[in-house]
Design a protein around this motif. Structure first.
Motif, PDB file in Angstrom:
ATOM      1  N   ILE A 196      57.306  26.486 -15.874  1.00 38.31           N
ATOM      2  CA  ILE A 196      58.443  26.933 -15.991  1.00 38.31           C
ATOM      3  C   ILE A 196      58.042  28.616 -16.329  1.00 38.31           C
ATOM      4  CG2 ILE A 196      60.691  27.248 -17.725  1.00 38.31           C
ATOM      5  CD1 ILE A 196      59.950  24.267 -18.239  1.00 38.31           C
ATOM      6  N   LEU A 248      64.332  27.366 -14.238  1.00 34.58           N
ATOM      7  CA  LEU A 248      64.993  26.271 -14.576  1.00 34.58           C
ATOM      8  C   LEU A 248      66.315  26.708 -15.527  1.00 34.58           C
ATOM      9  CD1 LEU A 248      62.389  23.328 -15.069  1.00 34.58           C
ATOM     10  CD2 LEU A 248      63.529  24.282 -12.903  1.00 34.58           C
ATOM     11  N   GLU A 305      63.929  30.499 -18.163  1.00 30.15           N
ATOM     12  CA  GLU A 305      65.139  29.469 -18.511  1.00 30.15           C
ATOM     13  C   GLU A 305      66.148  30.076 -18.843  1.00 30.15           C
ATOM     14  OE1 GLU A 305      63.451  25.716 -20.816  1.00 30.15           O
ATOM     15  OE2 GLU A 305      62.327  27.701 -21.522  1.00 30.15           O
ATOM     16  N   ARG A 311      69.374  20.909 -15.788  1.00 33.04           N
ATOM     17  CA  ARG A 311      67.873  20.802 -16.422  1.00 33.04           C
ATOM     18  C   ARG A 311      67.881  19.291 -16.890  1.00 33.04           C
ATOM     19  NH1 ARG A 311      64.433  24.221 -19.013  1.00 33.04           N
ATOM     20  NH2 ARG A 311      62.780  23.233 -19.643  1.00 33.04           N
TER      21      ARG A 311
END
Length: 301
Positions: free
Chosen positions: A219, A195, A222, A203
């Protein structure tokens, strides 16, 4: 008393023609009006500029010294006026825009090319940044317009056009979800996700969708930029969620794109400016083309 552009133009015309009569005809003035302008300039300078008799007009020594100086000043001031008129009528100027990287890499280049064809003297200052930074740059008047994502709550900003951008899942061809024609939030909750970082508009939409469903995403990474997210998906680190309009989505033959069967995965898009501020004419022209293009995108979905 300040120097007057008309008086300087009159002085240069008389000096070049050597005649008040010919200078008056060149400037479309009566000879008495031209004489008034020369006298006014002489009063401002504090010295006689011409020696005049019934047969001839000649520059005084002061006039000879001032002629090249005032010719240059006249040239510079006339070009300032030309440039000012061009800015005012939109035939020149700089479009200062902050926008989402998705927009900067997809729609923007074509719009810039389109405007440059119509207005060859147009310039562009482009800041491709995340949504929160777009809003800040517009609010602080570091740019005149912005294309931002997410919900807009800042009262200092005015929305010129609102649209939306659907999000899609991007995954390797050999991924377990590749067999599905569409994926659901439940599908996404069951796999590692790459993400984009907190603070990005994508996001915010993804987090909101998972929160509303009472789910916690897995997740894996990132990254800040979509290109990095795509590279991580290509490396097998997980599935990413990106706007369908992103060029990164279409540039990877090894990856698949799947629609997300959930209305929550839609990112609001807004064209904004600082409330109460007047846009430069060239920017108004660009905004009209931009709104038309955003409207076409919405109609095609």
């Amino acid at each position: 008393m300040d120097l007057n552009l008309r008086d300087i133009r009159a002085f240069v015309a008389v000096a070049q023609t050597g005649s008040f009569t010919r200078a008056a005809a060149r400037l479309h003035l009566s000879q008495p009006a031209l004489t008034v302008q020369i006298r006014r300039l002489e009063e401002t300078v504090g010295a006689r500029l011409f020696d005049r008799n019934s047969r001839s007009v000649a520059l005084t020594p002061t006039g000879r010294e001032l002629l090249p100086v005032l010719q240059k000043s006249l040239h510079d001031m006339e070009h300032v006026l030309i440039d000012a008129r061009a800015l005012g009528d939109g035939s020149s100027g700089t479009v200062r825009i902050a926008c989402l990287p998705t927009f900067a890499a997809s729609v923007l280049p074509e719009l810039v090319q389109q405007l440059r064809k119509a207005v060859p003297r147009a310039g562009f200052q482009v800041r491709d940044v995340v949504a929160s930074m777009v809003n800040t740059l517009v609010r602080n008047e570091e740019v005149d317009i912005g294309v931002t994502g997410g919900e807009l709550t800042d009262s200092a900003l005015e929305v010129l056009h609102a649209s939306d951008d659907r999000l899609v899942a991007v995954l390797p061809k050999r991924h377990a979800l590749a067999r599905r024609r569409r994926v659901t939030l439940a599908d996404l909750a069951g796999v590692p996700l790459v993400l984009t970082a907190q603070g990005t508009s994508v996001r915010a939409v993804v987090d909101g969708a998972f929160d509303n469903a009472g789910c916690t995403p897995q997740i894996a990474c990132e990254p800040t930029y979509m290109m990095t997210a795509v590279a991580m998906v290509r490396a097998g680190l997980g599935v990413t969620i990106l706007p369908a309009s992103a060029r990164e989505v279409r540039a990877e033959p090894e990856l698949l794109v799947r629609p997300i069967d959930d209305p929550a995965f839609v990112r609001p898009i807004a064209l904004i400016k600082k409330r109460g501020r007047t846009l430069p004419p060239v920017t108004e022209t660009f905004v009209a083309a931009l709104i038309e293009r955003l409207g076409e995108g919405a109609a095609g979905r």
